[in-house]
Design a protein around this motif. Sequence first.
Motif, PDB file in Angstrom:
ATOM      1  N   GLY A  31       0.797  -1.218   0.000  1.00 45.09           N
ATOM      2  CA  GLY A  31       0.000   0.000   0.000  1.00 45.09           C
ATOM      3  C   GLY A  31       0.831   1.271   0.000  1.00 45.09           C
ATOM      4  N   TYR A  32       2.146   1.174  -0.125  1.00 46.22           N
ATOM      5  CA  TYR A  32       2.991   2.366  -0.174  1.00 46.22           C
ATOM      6  C   TYR A  32       2.961   3.039  -1.541  1.00 46.22           C
ATOM      7  CZ  TYR A  32       4.907   0.495   4.164  1.00 46.22           C
ATOM      8  OH  TYR A  32       5.046   0.003   5.423  1.00 46.22           O
ATOM      9  N   LEU A  33       2.519   2.308  -2.560  1.00 49.01           N
ATOM     10  CA  LEU A  33       2.462   2.831  -3.916  1.00 49.01           C
ATOM     11  C   LEU A  33       1.003   2.788  -4.364  1.00 49.01           C
ATOM     12  CD1 LEU A  33       4.377   3.822  -6.156  1.00 49.01           C
ATOM     13  CD2 LEU A  33       4.525   1.482  -6.968  1.00 49.01           C
ATOM     14  N   ALA A  34       0.506   3.920  -4.804  1.00 49.25           N
ATOM     15  CA  ALA A  34      -0.902   3.996  -5.204  1.00 49.25           C
ATOM     16  C   ALA A  34      -1.096   3.274  -6.530  1.00 49.25           C
ATOM     17  CB  ALA A  34      -1.324   5.451  -5.339  1.00 49.25           C
ATOM     18  N   PHE A  35      -2.201   2.550  -6.635  1.00 45.35           N
ATOM     19  CA  PHE A  35      -2.508   1.840  -7.876  1.00 45.35           C
ATOM     20  C   PHE A  35      -3.264   2.780  -8.803  1.00 45.35           C
ATOM     21  CE2 PHE A  35      -4.946  -1.030 -10.606  1.00 45.35           C
ATOM     22  CZ  PHE A  35      -3.914  -1.829 -11.073  1.00 45.35           C
ATOM     23  N   ASN A  36      -2.613   3.153  -9.888  1.00 43.79           N
ATOM     24  CA  ASN A  36      -3.246   3.996 -10.895  1.00 43.79           C
ATOM     25  C   ASN A  36      -2.787   3.510 -12.274  1.00 43.79           C
ATOM     26  OD1 ASN A  36      -0.666   5.039 -11.274  1.00 43.79           O
ATOM     27  ND2 ASN A  36      -1.025   6.751  -9.875  1.00 43.79           N
ATOM     28  N   LEU A  37      -3.133   4.251 -13.305  1.00 44.87           N
ATOM     29  CA  LEU A  37      -2.810   3.841 -14.665  1.00 44.87           C
ATOM     30  C   LEU A  37      -1.299   3.757 -14.881  1.00 44.87           C
ATOM     31  CD1 LEU A  37      -4.423   3.065 -17.141  1.00 44.87           C
ATOM     32  CD2 LEU A  37      -4.222   5.400 -17.951  1.00 44.87           C
ATOM     33  N   LEU A  38      -0.552   4.682 -14.305  1.00 38.50           N
ATOM     34  CA  LEU A  38       0.905   4.693 -14.461  1.00 38.50           C
ATOM     35  C   LEU A  38       1.549   3.466 -13.820  1.00 38.50           C
ATOM     36  CD1 LEU A  38       3.384   6.278 -15.456  1.00 38.50           C
ATOM     37  CD2 LEU A  38       3.438   7.382 -13.218  1.00 38.50           C
ATOM     38  N   THR A  39       1.153   3.139 -12.609  1.00 42.13           N
ATOM     39  CA  THR A  39       1.735   1.963 -11.951  1.00 42.13           C
ATOM     40  C   THR A  39       1.279   0.675 -12.635  1.00 42.13           C
ATOM     41  OG1 THR A  39      -0.051   1.951 -10.310  1.00 42.13           O
ATOM     42  CG2 THR A  39       2.014   3.035  -9.693  1.00 42.13           C
ATOM     43  N   PHE A  40       0.052   0.661 -13.156  1.00 47.65           N
ATOM     44  CA  PHE A  40      -0.426  -0.520 -13.873  1.00 47.65           C
ATOM     45  C   PHE A  40       0.419  -0.787 -15.119  1.00 47.65           C
ATOM     46  CE2 PHE A  40      -3.117  -2.249 -17.291  1.00 47.65           C
ATOM     47  CZ  PHE A  40      -3.367  -3.504 -16.760  1.00 47.65           C
ATOM     48  N   PHE A  41       0.597   0.248 -15.961  1.00 47.56           N
ATOM     49  CA  PHE A  41       1.390   0.066 -17.191  1.00 47.56           C
ATOM     50  C   PHE A  41       2.872  -0.156 -16.884  1.00 47.56           C
ATOM     51  CE2 PHE A  41      -2.207   2.279 -19.442  1.00 47.56           C
ATOM     52  CZ  PHE A  41      -2.582   1.150 -20.178  1.00 47.56           C
ATOM     53  N   GLY A  42       3.364   0.476 -15.843  1.00 41.90           N
ATOM     54  CA  GLY A  42       4.754   0.250 -15.450  1.00 41.90           C
ATOM     55  C   GLY A  42       4.986  -1.182 -15.011  1.00 41.90           C
ATOM     56  N   THR A  43       4.080  -1.693 -14.195  1.00 43.15           N
ATOM     57  CA  THR A  43       4.189  -3.082 -13.741  1.00 43.15           C
ATOM     58  C   THR A  43       4.018  -4.046 -14.901  1.00 43.15           C
ATOM     59  OG1 THR A  43       3.281  -2.411 -11.612  1.00 43.15           O
ATOM     60  CG2 THR A  43       3.306  -4.763 -12.080  1.00 43.15           C
ATOM     61  N   LEU A  44       3.065  -3.768 -15.765  1.00 38.29           N
ATOM     62  CA  LEU A  44       2.842  -4.613 -16.935  1.00 38.29           C
ATOM     63  C   LEU A  44       4.080  -4.631 -17.841  1.00 38.29           C
ATOM     64  CD1 LEU A  44       0.751  -6.350 -18.431  1.00 38.29           C
ATOM     65  CD2 LEU A  44       0.075  -4.292 -19.661  1.00 38.29           C
ATOM     66  N   SER A  45       4.701  -3.474 -18.055  1.00 32.55           N
ATOM     67  CA  SER A  45       5.894  -3.435 -18.902  1.00 32.55           C
ATOM     68  C   SER A  45       7.049  -4.195 -18.252  1.00 32.55           C
ATOM     69  CB  SER A  45       6.302  -1.991 -19.205  1.00 32.55           C
ATOM     70  OG  SER A  45       6.739  -1.349 -18.038  1.00 32.55           O
ATOM     71  N   LEU A  46       7.189  -4.091 -16.920  1.00 32.25           N
ATOM     72  CA  LEU A  46       8.227  -4.857 -16.241  1.00 32.25           C
ATOM     73  C   LEU A  46       7.989  -6.359 -16.387  1.00 32.25           C
ATOM     74  CD1 LEU A  46       8.826  -2.841 -12.954  1.00 32.25           C
ATOM     75  CD2 LEU A  46      10.461  -3.223 -14.791  1.00 32.25           C
ATOM     76  N   ILE A  47       6.743  -6.783 -16.288  1.00 37.62           N
ATOM     77  CA  ILE A  47       6.414  -8.206 -16.457  1.00 37.62           C
ATOM     78  C   ILE A  47       6.737  -8.654 -17.879  1.00 37.62           C
ATOM     79  CG2 ILE A  47       4.495  -9.853 -16.538  1.00 37.62           C
ATOM     80  CD1 ILE A  47       3.274  -8.278 -14.172  1.00 37.62           C
ATOM     81  N   LEU A  48       6.390  -7.846 -18.868  1.00 36.48           N
ATOM     82  CA  LEU A  48       6.688  -8.190 -20.262  1.00 36.48           C
ATOM     83  C   LEU A  48       8.188  -8.240 -20.522  1.00 36.48           C
ATOM     84  CD1 LEU A  48       3.944  -6.182 -22.172  1.00 36.48           C
ATOM     85  CD2 LEU A  48       4.107  -8.661 -21.875  1.00 36.48           C
ATOM     86  N   ILE A  49       8.920  -7.268 -20.008  1.00 36.39           N
ATOM     87  CA  ILE A  49      10.379  -7.262 -20.180  1.00 36.39           C
ATOM     88  C   ILE A  49      10.989  -8.485 -19.512  1.00 36.39           C
ATOM     89  CG2 ILE A  49      12.516  -6.072 -19.532  1.00 36.39           C
ATOM     90  CD1 ILE A  49      10.937  -3.421 -19.822  1.00 36.39           C
ATOM     91  N   PHE A  50      10.561  -8.780 -18.302  1.00 36.00           N
ATOM     92  CA  PHE A  50      11.086  -9.923 -17.560  1.00 36.00           C
ATOM     93  C   PHE A  50      10.784 -11.224 -18.313  1.00 36.00           C
ATOM     94  CE2 PHE A  50      10.986 -13.207 -14.281  1.00 36.00           C
ATOM     95  CZ  PHE A  50      12.187 -12.962 -13.636  1.00 36.00           C
ATOM     96  N   GLY A  51       9.549 -11.387 -18.750  1.00 35.96           N
ATOM     97  CA  GLY A  51       9.170 -12.607 -19.468  1.00 35.96           C
ATOM     98  C   GLY A  51       9.909 -12.772 -20.783  1.00 35.96           C
ATOM     99  N   THR A  52      10.042 -11.680 -21.534  1.00 39.38           N
ATOM    100  CA  THR A  52      10.739 -11.741 -22.808  1.00 39.38           C
ATOM    101  C   THR A  52      12.214 -12.084 -22.616  1.00 39.38           C
ATOM    102  OG1 THR A  52       9.225 -10.090 -23.703  1.00 39.38           O
ATOM    103  CG2 THR A  52      11.278 -10.447 -24.907  1.00 39.38           C
ATOM    104  N   LEU A  53      12.862 -11.418 -21.680  1.00 37.64           N
ATOM    105  CA  LEU A  53      14.273 -11.714 -21.424  1.00 37.64           C
ATOM    106  C   LEU A  53      14.467 -13.150 -20.947  1.00 37.64           C
ATOM    107  CD1 LEU A  53      15.593  -8.460 -19.780  1.00 37.64           C
ATOM    108  CD2 LEU A  53      16.441  -9.539 -21.853  1.00 37.64           C
ATOM    109  N   TYR A  54      13.572 -13.610 -20.088  1.00 39.50           N
ATOM    110  CA  TYR A  54      13.646 -14.979 -19.593  1.00 39.50           C
ATOM    111  C   TYR A  54      13.551 -15.956 -20.758  1.00 39.50           C
ATOM    112  CZ  TYR A  54      12.601 -19.012 -16.626  1.00 39.50           C
ATOM    113  OH  TYR A  54      12.624 -20.223 -15.998  1.00 39.50           O
ATOM    114  N   TYR A  55      12.579 -15.747 -21.645  1.00 39.98           N
ATOM    115  CA  TYR A  55      12.398 -16.612 -22.804  1.00 39.98           C
ATOM    116  C   TYR A  55      13.609 -16.562 -23.725  1.00 39.98           C
ATOM    117  CZ  TYR A  55      10.618 -18.450 -27.177  1.00 39.98           C
ATOM    118  OH  TYR A  55      10.472 -19.158 -28.331  1.00 39.98           O
ATOM    119  N   VAL A  56      14.084 -15.378 -24.071  1.00 41.58           N
ATOM    120  CA  VAL A  56      15.215 -15.228 -24.997  1.00 41.58           C
ATOM    121  C   VAL A  56      16.486 -15.815 -24.402  1.00 41.58           C
ATOM    122  CG1 VAL A  56      16.739 -13.520 -26.087  1.00 41.58           C
ATOM    123  CG2 VAL A  56      14.268 -13.266 -26.235  1.00 41.58           C
TER     124      VAL A  56
END
Length: 137
Positions: A31-56
């Motif tokens: 709860g230290y970080l507010a959930f809004n559109l910016l944190t949603f897309f930031g988290t989503l991009s981190l998940i995509l980057i992590f998954g892509t790098l893991y796969y590659v």
Amino acid sequence: MGNQVVIAVGTFILLLTGLLLGYVLSQLVLGYLAFNLLTFFGTLSLILIFGTLYYVLFWQLRREQSRPSTINEGIPNQVEEDLSDSYLKNRLITKLSGDAAAAERLIEQAKETYPGMPENWYCERVLDDLERDRQRD
């Protein structure tokens, strides 16, 4: 060497992205970080980057392990054949206890018996003949 650099850099970025993703998710959960559109897309991009790098990264590792030899990567076929020829000749000389002259004579005899074959074929033929002769004794 190039594959090793890709693996090392990929591992470093994967580690860094994983740490950052873990931090962001923990801050969201606590709860230290507010959930809004910016944190949603930031988290989503981190998940995509992590998954892509893991796969590659693991695709690259699997590809490197399935390759029989990475020493000759990017070397033209003629040079590869020369390396193969010299490797086979060195094996033949080793089997003959270092007698390079005897190795050359055996290769020349094989060339006379079986003309028109590639150079490495003669070395393989002589090696096979020597192995067969030693098994008979």
